[in-house]
Scaffold this motif. Structure first.
Motif, PDB file in Angstrom:
ATOM      1  N   THR B  75     -13.362 -43.105 -59.486  1.00 28.60           N
ATOM      2  CA  THR B  75     -11.964 -43.431 -59.732  1.00 28.60           C
ATOM      3  C   THR B  75     -11.740 -44.576 -60.708  1.00 28.60           C
ATOM      4  O   THR B  75     -10.614 -44.788 -61.140  1.00 28.60           O
ATOM      5  CB  THR B  75     -11.275 -43.790 -58.401  1.00 28.60           C
ATOM      6  N   ALA B  76     -12.795 -45.305 -61.064  1.00 24.26           N
ATOM      7  CA  ALA B  76     -12.603 -46.487 -61.919  1.00 24.26           C
ATOM      8  C   ALA B  76     -11.822 -46.139 -63.182  1.00 24.26           C
ATOM      9  O   ALA B  76     -10.793 -46.745 -63.490  1.00 24.26           O
ATOM     10  CB  ALA B  76     -13.954 -47.090 -62.292  1.00 24.26           C
ATOM     11  N   TRP B  77     -12.307 -45.099 -63.880  1.00 29.86           N
ATOM     12  CA  TRP B  77     -11.679 -44.758 -65.142  1.00 29.86           C
ATOM     13  C   TRP B  77     -10.224 -44.330 -64.927  1.00 29.86           C
ATOM     14  O   TRP B  77      -9.344 -44.708 -65.691  1.00 29.86           O
ATOM     15  CB  TRP B  77     -12.473 -43.649 -65.827  1.00 29.86           C
ATOM     16  N   SER B  78      -9.967 -43.580 -63.865  1.00 33.15           N
ATOM     17  CA  SER B  78      -8.575 -43.139 -63.645  1.00 33.15           C
ATOM     18  C   SER B  78      -7.673 -44.306 -63.266  1.00 33.15           C
ATOM     19  O   SER B  78      -6.493 -44.292 -63.609  1.00 33.15           O
ATOM     20  CB  SER B  78      -8.485 -42.060 -62.563  1.00 33.15           C
ATOM     21  N   THR B  79      -8.204 -45.304 -62.554  1.00 32.10           N
ATOM     22  CA  THR B  79      -7.322 -46.438 -62.236  1.00 32.10           C
ATOM     23  C   THR B  79      -6.994 -47.219 -63.507  1.00 32.10           C
ATOM     24  O   THR B  79      -5.878 -47.682 -63.679  1.00 32.10           O
ATOM     25  CB  THR B  79      -7.930 -47.380 -61.180  1.00 32.10           C
ATOM     26  N   ILE B  80      -7.978 -47.312 -64.422  1.00 30.69           N
ATOM     27  CA  ILE B  80      -7.703 -47.971 -65.704  1.00 30.69           C
ATOM     28  C   ILE B  80      -6.635 -47.178 -66.455  1.00 30.69           C
ATOM     29  O   ILE B  80      -5.695 -47.730 -67.030  1.00 30.69           O
ATOM     30  CB  ILE B  80      -8.983 -48.042 -66.565  1.00 30.69           C
ATOM     31  N   GLN B  81      -6.796 -45.853 -66.415  1.00 27.65           N
ATOM     32  CA  GLN B  81      -5.820 -44.986 -67.081  1.00 27.65           C
ATOM     33  C   GLN B  81      -4.438 -45.190 -66.464  1.00 27.65           C
ATOM     34  O   GLN B  81      -3.442 -45.304 -67.169  1.00 27.65           O
ATOM     35  CB  GLN B  81      -6.266 -43.537 -66.921  1.00 27.65           C
ATOM     36  N   TRP B  82      -4.408 -45.279 -65.136  1.00 22.66           N
ATOM     37  CA  TRP B  82      -3.123 -45.469 -64.463  1.00 22.66           C
ATOM     38  C   TRP B  82      -2.506 -46.804 -64.858  1.00 22.66           C
ATOM     39  O   TRP B  82      -1.310 -46.894 -65.143  1.00 22.66           O
ATOM     40  CB  TRP B  82      -3.315 -45.387 -62.943  1.00 22.66           C
ATOM     41  N   ILE B  83      -3.318 -47.850 -64.858  1.00 23.73           N
ATOM     42  CA  ILE B  83      -2.812 -49.179 -65.227  1.00 23.73           C
ATOM     43  C   ILE B  83      -2.235 -49.136 -66.634  1.00 23.73           C
ATOM     44  O   ILE B  83      -1.135 -49.626 -66.897  1.00 23.73           O
ATOM     45  CB  ILE B  83      -3.940 -50.234 -65.145  1.00 23.73           C
ATOM     46  N   THR B  84      -2.959 -48.489 -67.556  1.00 21.73           N
ATOM     47  CA  THR B  84      -2.521 -48.473 -68.950  1.00 21.73           C
ATOM     48  C   THR B  84      -1.276 -47.614 -69.141  1.00 21.73           C
ATOM     49  O   THR B  84      -0.366 -47.976 -69.889  1.00 21.73           O
ATOM     50  CB  THR B  84      -3.654 -47.920 -69.846  1.00 21.73           C
ATOM     51  N   ASN B  85      -1.233 -46.461 -68.481  1.00 25.14           N
ATOM     52  CA  ASN B  85      -0.157 -45.513 -68.757  1.00 25.14           C
ATOM     53  C   ASN B  85       1.065 -45.697 -67.856  1.00 25.14           C
ATOM     54  O   ASN B  85       2.194 -45.528 -68.309  1.00 25.14           O
ATOM     55  CB  ASN B  85      -0.648 -44.074 -68.569  1.00 25.14           C
ATOM     56  N   TRP B  91      -0.170 -51.913 -69.474  1.00 27.16           N
ATOM     57  CA  TRP B  91      -0.868 -51.922 -70.775  1.00 27.16           C
ATOM     58  C   TRP B  91      -0.953 -53.329 -71.333  1.00 27.16           C
ATOM     59  O   TRP B  91      -1.950 -53.698 -71.950  1.00 27.16           O
ATOM     60  CB  TRP B  91      -0.162 -50.998 -71.769  1.00 27.16           C
ATOM     61  N   LEU B  92       0.092 -54.132 -71.094  1.00 29.21           N
ATOM     62  CA  LEU B  92       0.096 -55.498 -71.634  1.00 29.21           C
ATOM     63  C   LEU B  92      -0.940 -56.351 -70.900  1.00 29.21           C
ATOM     64  O   LEU B  92      -1.717 -57.081 -71.504  1.00 29.21           O
ATOM     65  CB  LEU B  92       1.490 -56.112 -71.507  1.00 29.21           C
ATOM     66  N   VAL B  93      -0.935 -56.227 -69.561  1.00 25.59           N
ATOM     67  CA  VAL B  93      -1.884 -57.010 -68.765  1.00 25.59           C
ATOM     68  C   VAL B  93      -3.316 -56.647 -69.154  1.00 25.59           C
ATOM     69  O   VAL B  93      -4.155 -57.503 -69.420  1.00 25.59           O
ATOM     70  CB  VAL B  93      -1.653 -56.766 -67.257  1.00 25.59           C
ATOM     71  N   ARG B  94      -3.578 -55.338 -69.236  1.00 25.66           N
ATOM     72  CA  ARG B  94      -4.929 -54.920 -69.572  1.00 25.66           C
ATOM     73  C   ARG B  94      -5.287 -55.332 -70.990  1.00 25.66           C
ATOM     74  O   ARG B  94      -6.375 -55.844 -71.259  1.00 25.66           O
ATOM     75  CB  ARG B  94      -5.057 -53.400 -69.424  1.00 25.66           C
ATOM     76  N   GLY B  95      -4.365 -55.113 -71.915  1.00 29.25           N
ATOM     77  CA  GLY B  95      -4.620 -55.476 -73.311  1.00 29.25           C
ATOM     78  C   GLY B  95      -4.883 -56.961 -73.454  1.00 29.25           C
ATOM     79  O   GLY B  95      -5.779 -57.385 -74.182  1.00 29.25           O
ATOM     80  N   MET B  96      -4.093 -57.773 -72.722  1.00 29.49           N
ATOM     81  CA  MET B  96      -4.295 -59.220 -72.854  1.00 29.49           C
ATOM     82  C   MET B  96      -5.630 -59.633 -72.254  1.00 29.49           C
ATOM     83  O   MET B  96      -6.305 -60.521 -72.767  1.00 29.49           O
ATOM     84  CB  MET B  96      -3.148 -59.980 -72.188  1.00 29.49           C
ATOM     85  N   TYR B 147     -17.696 -55.237 -69.318  1.00 27.82           N
ATOM     86  CA  TYR B 147     -17.731 -54.073 -70.197  1.00 27.82           C
ATOM     87  C   TYR B 147     -17.919 -52.778 -69.418  1.00 27.82           C
ATOM     88  O   TYR B 147     -17.368 -51.746 -69.759  1.00 27.82           O
ATOM     89  CB  TYR B 147     -18.877 -54.266 -71.192  1.00 27.82           C
ATOM     90  N   LEU B 148     -18.726 -52.835 -68.346  1.00 30.09           N
ATOM     91  CA  LEU B 148     -19.010 -51.610 -67.581  1.00 30.09           C
ATOM     92  C   LEU B 148     -17.795 -51.133 -66.798  1.00 30.09           C
ATOM     93  O   LEU B 148     -17.645 -49.942 -66.522  1.00 30.09           O
ATOM     94  CB  LEU B 148     -20.175 -51.844 -66.612  1.00 30.09           C
ATOM     95  N   LEU B 149     -16.923 -52.093 -66.394  1.00 32.84           N
ATOM     96  CA  LEU B 149     -15.908 -51.764 -65.399  1.00 32.84           C
ATOM     97  C   LEU B 149     -14.964 -50.642 -65.825  1.00 32.84           C
ATOM     98  O   LEU B 149     -14.476 -49.895 -64.993  1.00 32.84           O
ATOM     99  CB  LEU B 149     -15.104 -53.020 -65.031  1.00 32.84           C
ATOM    100  N   VAL B 150     -14.700 -50.544 -67.145  1.00 32.44           N
ATOM    101  CA  VAL B 150     -13.799 -49.479 -67.610  1.00 32.44           C
ATOM    102  C   VAL B 150     -14.391 -48.112 -67.292  1.00 32.44           C
ATOM    103  O   VAL B 150     -13.688 -47.138 -67.068  1.00 32.44           O
ATOM    104  CB  VAL B 150     -13.559 -49.617 -69.123  1.00 32.44           C
ATOM    105  N   PHE B 151     -15.717 -48.062 -67.287  1.00 34.77           N
ATOM    106  CA  PHE B 151     -16.445 -46.841 -66.967  1.00 34.77           C
ATOM    107  C   PHE B 151     -16.070 -45.665 -67.845  1.00 34.77           C
ATOM    108  O   PHE B 151     -15.928 -44.541 -67.397  1.00 34.77           O
ATOM    109  CB  PHE B 151     -16.300 -46.472 -65.483  1.00 34.77           C
ATOM    110  N   ASP B 152     -15.916 -45.929 -69.140  1.00 36.59           N
ATOM    111  CA  ASP B 152     -15.834 -44.818 -70.079  1.00 36.59           C
ATOM    112  C   ASP B 152     -17.226 -44.646 -70.705  1.00 36.59           C
ATOM    113  O   ASP B 152     -18.171 -45.351 -70.353  1.00 36.59           O
ATOM    114  CB  ASP B 152     -14.737 -45.040 -71.138  1.00 36.59           C
ATOM    115  N   GLU B 153     -17.330 -43.717 -71.619  1.00 41.06           N
ATOM    116  CA  GLU B 153     -18.632 -43.412 -72.216  1.00 41.06           C
ATOM    117  C   GLU B 153     -19.287 -44.656 -72.810  1.00 41.06           C
ATOM    118  O   GLU B 153     -20.463 -44.931 -72.595  1.00 41.06           O
ATOM    119  CB  GLU B 153     -18.452 -42.370 -73.331  1.00 41.06           C
ATOM    120  N   ARG B 154     -18.470 -45.400 -73.561  1.00 38.99           N
ATOM    121  CA  ARG B 154     -19.006 -46.571 -74.241  1.00 38.99           C
ATOM    122  C   ARG B 154     -19.549 -47.565 -73.230  1.00 38.99           C
ATOM    123  O   ARG B 154     -20.642 -48.093 -73.374  1.00 38.99           O
ATOM    124  CB  ARG B 154     -17.890 -47.188 -75.072  1.00 38.99           C
TER     125      ARG B 154
END
Ligand code: HEM
Lengths: 291, 237
Positions: B75-85, B91-96, B147-154
């Motif tokens: 779920t890590a990646w989807s929670t990041i997606q949820w936070i951003t979208n 998106w501001l909190v994550r971007g900052m 860096y790992l926490l986003v859990f995307d490919e990169r």
């Protein structure tokens, strides 16, 4: 410059500094005012970057592709991690580029440790111990030729490494795009084995480039294990084991893109078994990463 | 009645005095704030306080992210997606938080360069430098674990490369990568471990070290620039 005794040094310092303080200005509010201005600029900058990033890429698409679309501030979002993806070419965040470039310079298995451990360790020791290395009491740059030279070269070296690191195509630890390489490097094998093609440098088990096993040997070791080598029978499907064995047999002791001497022993199954394994290693890494 | 009560100004001071008497917090605050600094300190000497600001900013945005983020590979990646979208201003909190980390590293280099060129690490400020250098290394650790926490490919592949790099160290290397990943490969446990390091261990240590760093800076006073002409003359003691 005459060497000062500890006492002369202390007294000289105290005389000068108490003079400067006495004729100084109050920290609050004078210096705090300047601090606040700079802090506000920094916060505005960070907000600006967040806004710019969002403005360029918008929402994360439901089906994010692994494609990297570059914006002003670098790449956009990427898809969810999938250990099955073969030949992904990873890059660190920009402030690790210098390390990344060092690893590309020292990329052979014998030299890798120079870039990965030796240079960074020396660098950290120098950084922490620097006040004890530089014993020159003078603070004026004109009287500190060595410090000045270092102060100029270190940033240039770091910036150069960072620049080339940013242009680098792939990581040292992930040099290969051959089927099975990513699984080998990312999965269970890299911690124990060195295999140049996969860019791994484990040293618990034998260096596979020198052991140079044929397909049957590799298949047997991965399936049944032996000594320090665990069995992967329960972890991987038959196709996956066959894919890994094929990969090892084909690429151990390889010269660049020319397969190694045992490649022929795996020809019948590799790389077809890797393709057959499909969303490769879905069964294992899924405990880690669901589809 | 009114004669029995002290004037409002004094009432307001009651809790303040109460705290001061028991903890000395107020005189400590005065000690930190009301001091003289050399007259000719320069703008370059504001970078340290800017770092404190960014540290506070990272902590705040980090806490907000932690309220929605789940350190689970599924779920890590989807929670990041949820936070951003979907999250309000997510998106501001994550971007900052993301770009704040880059700005922090740049500021660290600049601040380090400033203290280096000013010779500010020389007697008696050696310990200030050493605490700073340790902070620097730990902040790099923050970047790596974050860096790992986003859990995307990169994130996934870059972390594997990073852990393998640790693994090349003689003797300890493989054990170290095993400890970092909690096993031979990246799994749920790896993510939890990185998360614990990233949001509990490292920030607490860094916060504590920043506090020590500041105590030292205040105790020793900031240096005047090396070009300072504020020198005591013979008769001036
Ligand atoms: C989060 C990290 C850091 C914070 C919040 C911080 C904060 C500060 C602050 C507020 C000052 C007061 C003067 C100024 O702003 O220039 C200072 C001074 C100093 N810092 Fe840092 N710092 C950090 C990291 C570092 C690092 C990485 C180093 C070096 C390796 C370092 C070395 C020093 C030294 C030697 C001084 C004394 C300068 C003087 O007296 O003129 N600091 N720091």
């Amino acid at each position: 410059m005459p060497r000062l005794t500890a006492r002369e040094r202390r007294e000289g310092y105290q005389r000068e500094y108490s003079f400067q303080k006495r004729h100084g200005k109050p920290f609050f509010p004078n210096a705090v005012f300047h601090d606040t201005i700079v802090s506000l600029i920094v916060v505005a900058l960070i907000m600006g970057m967040a806004i710019l990033w969002h403005a360029q890429f918008g929402a994360i698409p439901a089906e994010a592709t692994a494609e990297r679309i570059g914006g002003l501030l670098g790449p956009a979002y990427e898809a969810k991690a999938d250990p099955g993806v073969l030949g992904y070419d990873p890059r660190p965040d920009w402030y690790f580029f210098f390390l990344f470039e060092l690893l590309r310079i020292f990329k052979t298995p014998e030299l890798l440790i120079v870039g990965s451990i030796i240079i960074p360790t020396i660098w950290m020791v120098l950084l922490i111990g620097w006040p004890f290395i530089d014993r020159n009491p003078d603070r004026r740059l004109s009287r500190r030729p060595i410090a000045l030279a270092l102060g100029v070269t270190v940033p240039i070296v770091l910036l150069t490494l960072t620049f080339y690191g940013s242009k680098a195509p792939g990581a040292a630890g992930q040099a290969s795009t051959e089927p099975g390489a990513a699984a080998f490097a990312g999965g269970a094998c890299s911690t124990c084995h060195t295999l140049a093609n996969a860019g791994t440098a484990g040293n618990v088990g034998p260096v596979l480039d020198s052991a140079n096993p044929d397909y049957a040997t590799a298949l047997n070791f991965i399936t049944n294990g032996k000594g320090g080598m665990p069995s992967f029978k329960a972890t991987y499907t038959a196709d996956e084991i066959s894919c890994l064995a094929g990969y090892v047999a084909t690429w151990a002791a390889a010269k660049g893109t020319t397969p190694g001497p045992q490649a022929a022993s795996a020809k019948a199954t590799y790389p077809a078994s890797c393709t057959k394994a499909g969303g490769l290693f879905a069964g294992t890494a899924t405990n880690a990463v669901g589809p | 009645m009114s004669t029995l009560l002290p004037p409002p100004g004094e009432i307001a001071m009651i809790p303040v005095d109460w705290v001061e008497e028991r903890s000395g917090a107020i005189s400590f605050g005065k000690f930190m704030l009301f001091r003289n600094v050399p007259k000719d300190i320069s703008w370059l000497q504001t970078l340290g306080s800017a770092l404190i600001t960014v540290f506070i900013l990272q902590s705040t945005t980090g806490i907000l992210l932690a309220m929605y983020y789940q350190p689970d590979p599924d779920t890590a990646w989807s929670t990041i997606q949820w936070i951003t979208n979907d999250a309000t201003l997510g998106w501001l909190v994550r971007g900052m938080h993301k770009w704040g980390s880059s700005v922090m590293v740049v500021l660290l280099f600049l601040h380090m360069g400033r203290t280096f060129l000013f010779g500010a690490y020389k007697y008696p400020r050696e310990m200030t430098w050493i605490t700073g250098a340790i902070i620097f290394i730990l902040v790099m650790g923050m970047s790596f674990t974050g860096y790992l926490l986003v859990f995307d490919e990169r994130a996934y592949w870059a972390t594997i490369v990073g852990v393998n790099i640790n693994g090349t160290a003689p003797i300890l290397g493989p054990a170290l990568s095993y400890i970092l990943m909690v096993g031979p490969e990246i799994s749920t446990h790896t993510l939890s471990r990185f998360y614990a390091l990233h949001m509990l261990v490292l920030p607490s240590v860094i916060g504590g070290l920043i506090f020590v760093h500041m105590l030292l800076v205040v105790r020793l006073g900031v240096t005047s620039p090396p070009w300072s002409r504020m020198q005591p003359t013979e008769g001036d003691v």
